[in-house]
Design a protein around this motif. Structure first.
Motif, mmCIF file in Angstrom:
data_model
loop_
_atom_site.group_PDB
_atom_site.id
_atom_site.type_symbol
_atom_site.label_atom_id
_atom_site.label_comp_id
_atom_site.label_asym_id
_atom_site.label_seq_id
_atom_site.Cartn_x
_atom_site.Cartn_y
_atom_site.Cartn_z
ATOM 1 N N ALA A 179 -2.876 3.696 -5.700
ATOM 2 C CA ALA A 179 -3.198 4.765 -4.746
ATOM 3 C C ALA A 179 -3.519 4.085 -3.418
ATOM 4 O O ALA A 179 -4.213 3.069 -3.394
ATOM 5 C CB ALA A 179 -4.386 5.592 -5.227
ATOM 6 N N TYR A 180 -2.997 4.604 -2.331
ATOM 7 C CA TYR A 180 -3.238 3.959 -1.045
ATOM 8 C C TYR A 180 -3.359 4.986 0.072
ATOM 9 O O TYR A 180 -2.841 6.106 -0.018
ATOM 10 C CB TYR A 180 -2.136 2.936 -0.737
ATOM 11 C CG TYR A 180 -0.759 3.516 -0.493
ATOM 12 C CD1 TYR A 180 -0.288 3.730 0.808
ATOM 13 C CD2 TYR A 180 0.087 3.843 -1.551
ATOM 14 C CE1 TYR A 180 0.978 4.250 1.045
ATOM 15 C CE2 TYR A 180 1.357 4.366 -1.332
ATOM 16 C CZ TYR A 180 1.793 4.568 -0.029
ATOM 17 O OH TYR A 180 3.044 5.088 0.204
ATOM 18 N N ARG A 181 -4.052 4.588 1.139
ATOM 19 C CA ARG A 181 -4.233 5.444 2.303
ATOM 20 C C ARG A 181 -2.968 5.403 3.143
ATOM 21 O O ARG A 181 -2.759 4.495 3.959
ATOM 22 C CB ARG A 181 -5.433 4.956 3.126
ATOM 23 C CG ARG A 181 -6.794 5.301 2.547
ATOM 24 C CD ARG A 181 -7.131 6.774 2.703
ATOM 25 N NE ARG A 181 -7.176 7.192 4.098
ATOM 26 C CZ ARG A 181 -8.263 7.132 4.857
ATOM 27 N NH1 ARG A 181 -9.408 6.666 4.363
ATOM 28 N NH2 ARG A 181 -8.229 7.551 6.108
ATOM 29 N N ALA A 182 -2.108 6.393 2.961
ATOM 30 C CA ALA A 182 -0.813 6.411 3.654
ATOM 31 C C ALA A 182 -0.989 6.427 5.167
ATOM 32 O O ALA A 182 -0.218 5.775 5.897
ATOM 33 C CB ALA A 182 -0.003 7.623 3.197
ATOM 34 N N TRP A 188 -3.936 10.370 0.963
ATOM 35 C CA TRP A 188 -3.589 9.390 -0.057
ATOM 36 C C TRP A 188 -2.179 9.617 -0.598
ATOM 37 O O TRP A 188 -1.644 10.707 -0.545
ATOM 38 C CB TRP A 188 -4.589 9.474 -1.211
ATOM 39 C CG TRP A 188 -5.938 8.931 -0.837
ATOM 40 C CD1 TRP A 188 -6.952 9.619 -0.239
ATOM 41 C CD2 TRP A 188 -6.399 7.601 -1.012
ATOM 42 N NE1 TRP A 188 -8.021 8.797 -0.031
ATOM 43 C CE2 TRP A 188 -7.711 7.548 -0.495
ATOM 44 C CE3 TRP A 188 -5.848 6.441 -1.555
ATOM 45 C CZ2 TRP A 188 -8.471 6.383 -0.509
ATOM 46 C CZ3 TRP A 188 -6.602 5.284 -1.570
ATOM 47 C CH2 TRP A 188 -7.894 5.257 -1.057
ATOM 48 N N GLN A 189 -1.610 8.542 -1.125
ATOM 49 C CA GLN A 189 -0.282 8.602 -1.733
ATOM 50 C C GLN A 189 -0.274 7.679 -2.940
ATOM 51 O O GLN A 189 -0.984 6.661 -2.961
ATOM 52 C CB GLN A 189 0.777 8.170 -0.719
ATOM 53 C CG GLN A 189 2.200 8.578 -1.077
ATOM 54 C CD GLN A 189 3.110 8.528 0.144
ATOM 55 O OE1 GLN A 189 2.784 9.064 1.188
ATOM 56 N NE2 GLN A 189 4.253 7.884 0.006
ATOM 57 N N LEU A 190 0.521 8.021 -3.931
ATOM 58 C CA LEU A 190 0.651 7.180 -5.119
ATOM 59 C C LEU A 190 1.932 6.354 -5.055
ATOM 60 O O LEU A 190 2.927 6.766 -4.458
ATOM 61 C CB LEU A 190 0.663 8.033 -6.394
ATOM 62 C CG LEU A 190 -0.605 8.791 -6.741
ATOM 63 C CD1 LEU A 190 -0.456 9.468 -8.105
ATOM 64 C CD2 LEU A 190 -1.817 7.873 -6.740
ATOM 65 N N ALA A 191 1.877 5.195 -5.693
ATOM 66 C CA ALA A 191 3.044 4.322 -5.815
ATOM 67 C C ALA A 191 2.915 3.535 -7.112
ATOM 68 O O ALA A 191 1.837 3.469 -7.712
ATOM 69 C CB ALA A 191 3.137 3.367 -4.625
ATOM 70 N N ASP A 192 4.019 2.947 -7.547
ATOM 71 C CA ASP A 192 3.971 2.122 -8.752
ATOM 72 C C ASP A 192 3.013 0.962 -8.549
ATOM 73 O O ASP A 192 2.827 0.475 -7.427
ATOM 74 C CB ASP A 192 5.363 1.561 -9.069
ATOM 75 C CG ASP A 192 6.381 2.649 -9.361
ATOM 76 O OD1 ASP A 192 5.971 3.747 -9.789
ATOM 77 O OD2 ASP A 192 7.588 2.404 -9.132
#
Length: 441
Positions: free
Chosen positions: A153-156, A287-291
Motif C-alpha cells: 500500500a502506498y501514498r499515490a 492510497w493505492q495498492l500494488a503487488d
C-alpha cells in the motif's frame, strides 16, 4: 508495515517416527482414535478469540445436532499458556485457534493430535502454503482458518510528488527511498519497528529461503543460506541508508507516520485494511495498492501469516473436530459471513479460490481507484511461497530474533551477524531438545 505481530512425520512405514523429527519425547497423540469414524452425538469445545466466530458456531450447531460445539472466548495474552496447562491437566478443548508457529511448537511438545488421516479429505480445499502451516514436518494437526497474503500500500499522491513509482522489486523500493531522501530527509519509504522482525521473515519467505526444512530424519537449518542473506541485505540497506522510519506498533499513534505522510509505503495485508480506513482520516483516498516487491520479477512470490484451528491432545472425536473446522473455514456459508466487514473477524480465506470474498473487504473510500485493488489482493493470495516451514522451535527462535532485531535497528550489529547467531542458536537449541538438525548445505 509488515503484518503486525507483537506479534514431523506420521506412519513408521512411510517415514521415521515423529518423535525423532519434532522432539525427543514425542510429537503428538498419534493414537488410532484419529482415524476412527465417530458414531452418535458428540460435544466439542472450541477456544477462539476471533470476532464473528461465535455466531458461526451457532449456525453450525443449528444445522448439526449430532456435533454440538461449545465456543469459549479465549482472548488474552496468556492463552497459549492456558492451553498448555489444560492439555497437561487433561482438560483441554478439542479445538483451538492458533497461528502457524505456535501450532508447530505445540506439535513438537506433544500437545496436539495427529489428524492426518481424517483431515486428508479436506486438503484439496486449501492452498499448499496454508496446508503447510497445519502440517509441520508432514503430519497434520489442524485445519487452516485464514491467511494474510502480503502486498503493498502506498501514498499515490506523494509518490507522484516525489517522482517515484510503485516498486516492482525490493531494489526498486531502496532506490525510491533514496530518491525521496534527496528531496526530503523527513520522509521515509518504509517502516521497521524495533520490536518487530516480521519484515525479515517476510523478505526471507519471498526470497525463497527456508529457515527450517525437513529432510528425512532431520531438520536442515538455513538462516545463512544465499536466499536468507539476500533478504537480509535488503534490510541492511534500509538500515544503513536510514530509509525506514521506526514507528513502534505498540504505540497507539503509530498510524500517524503514514497518515501524515512521514512514511509513504508499507507492505500490508487484508485484515489491516479496515484498520487503516478508520485510522487514516487525513490521507483517505490517497492510497493505492500494488503487488509486493519481488526478488525475481520473473518468479514473484510473497509471504503470509496463517491462522489455524488446531486439534489438541486428548480430543476424543478428531474426525468431528476436523469436519467442523473445515466447515468453518471453507464452506461458502461460513466464509460469506466471516469475510463480511460487519463480522469484524478480519478473516481472509486460505482456500484456493478467494475471488468471491475479495471485493467487500476493500474499504471503498480508502484507495484512489486508479488500480485494481481486488486483483492485487487475489494475486497476492496466489503468490504465497510454498517452501516455508515452521520448525519445532520456531516460536522460541522468534523471541530470540526479537532481542537481536532491536540491536540491528540501532546499528549495533548487522543483519548477517544476527542471522549467523540465529543459525547457531537454533542448532544448539534443537540439539539440547534431542532433535536432529544440521546446517543447510
Amino acid at each position: 508495515m509488515s503484518t503486525i505481530r507483537t506479534r514431523a512425520v506420521a506412519g513408521a512405514a512411510a517415514a521415521l517416527s515423529l518423535s525423532l523429527v519434532l522432539s525427543a519425547c514425542g510429537g503428538g497423540d498419534g493414537s488410532d482414535s484419529a482415524a476412527k469414524t465417530t458414531k452418535g452425538d458428540v460435544k466439542l469445545e472450541f477456544w477462539s478469540w476471533t470476532d464473528g466466530i461465535e455466531a458461526q458456531v451457532g449456525v453450525w450447531n443449528k444445522a448439526h445436532p449430532e456435533t454440538q460445539v461449545k465456543f469459549v472466548n479465549a482472548a488474552g495474552d496468556t492463552v497459549y499458556q492456558k492451553l498448555r496447562a489444560a492439555v497437561t491437566s487433561g482438560n483441554a478443548p478439542c479445538l483451538s485457534k492458533m497461528d502457524g508457529m505456535n501450532l508447530a511448537n505445540f506439535a513438537a511438545d506433544g500437545l496436539l493430535t495427529d489428524i492426518s488421516e481424517v483431515a486428508a479429505p479436506y486438503k484439496s480445499r486449501y492452498t499448499a502454503p496454508a496446508w503447510n502451516a497445519v502440517s509441520p514436518g508432514g503430519a497434520t494437526y489442524g485445519i487452516p482458518t485464514g491467511s494474510s497474503p502480503l502486498f503493498t500500500a502506498y501514498r499515490a499522491d506523494l509518490f507522484q510528488k516525489y517522482g517515484i513509482k510503485a516498486p516492482k522489486t525490493w531494489q526498486d523500493l531502496i532506490d525510491a527511498g533514496k530518491a525521496v531522501q534527496k528531496k526530503d530527509k523527513g520522509v521515509k519509504i518504509y517502516n521497521m519497528a524495533g520490536e518487530d522482525p516480521s519484515t525479515l521473515v517476510d523478505l526471507s519467505w519471498e526470497a525463497g529461503a527456508q529457515w527450517y526444512k525437513l529432510a528425512g530424519d532431520h531438520w536442515e537449518i538455513g538462516f545463512t543460506s544465499p536466499e536468507a542473506l539476500k533478504a537480509g541485505d535488503v534490510v541492511q540497506q534500509l538500515v544503513d541508508n536510514d530509509l525506514a522510519s521506526n514507528a513502534s506498533y505498540a504505540d497507539p499513534g503509530v498510524f500517524k507516520t503514514w497518515d501524515l505522510g512521514h512514511t509513504i509505503a508499507m507492505t500490508t495485508s487484508t485484515w489491516q485494511l479496515p484498520i487503516y480506513d478508520t485510522n487514516f482520516p487525513k490521507s483517505k483516498g490517497e492510497w493505492q495498492l500494488a503487488d509486493s516487491p519481488a526478488f525475481d520479477p520473473a518468479k514473484p512470490q510473497t509471504s503470509s501469516n496463517f491462522d489455524v484451528t488446531a486439534v489438541l491432545k486428548g480430543c476424543k472425536y478428531p474426525d468431528r473436530a476436523a469436519q467442523f473446522a473445515a466447515w468453518l473455514s471453507s464452506s461458502k456459508e461460513s466464509l460469506t459471513a466471516l469475510t463480511d466487514p460487519k463480522s469484524k473477524s478480519g478473516l481472509f480465506p486460505a482456500v484456493k479460490d478467494v475471488s468471491p470474498y475479495v471485493d467487500k473487504i476493500i474499504p471503498a473510500e480508502m484507495f484512489n481507484g486508479k488500480s485494481d485493488s481486488a486483483q492485487v489482493i487475489t494475486t497476492a493470495a496466489s503468490r504465497v511461497g510454498d517452501q516455508w516451514q515452521y520448525g519445532p522451535n520456531y516460536a522460541a527462535m522468534y523471541s530470540e530474533m526479537q532481542k537481536q532485531w532491536g540491536q540491528v535497528m540501532k546499528k549495533e550489529i548487522t543483519v548477517k551477524e544476527m542471522l549467523t547467531h540465529l543459525q547457531d542458536w537454533v542448532l544448539a537449541d534443537l540439539k539440547s531438545k534431542g532433535v536432529k538438525a544440521v546446517a543447510a548445505g
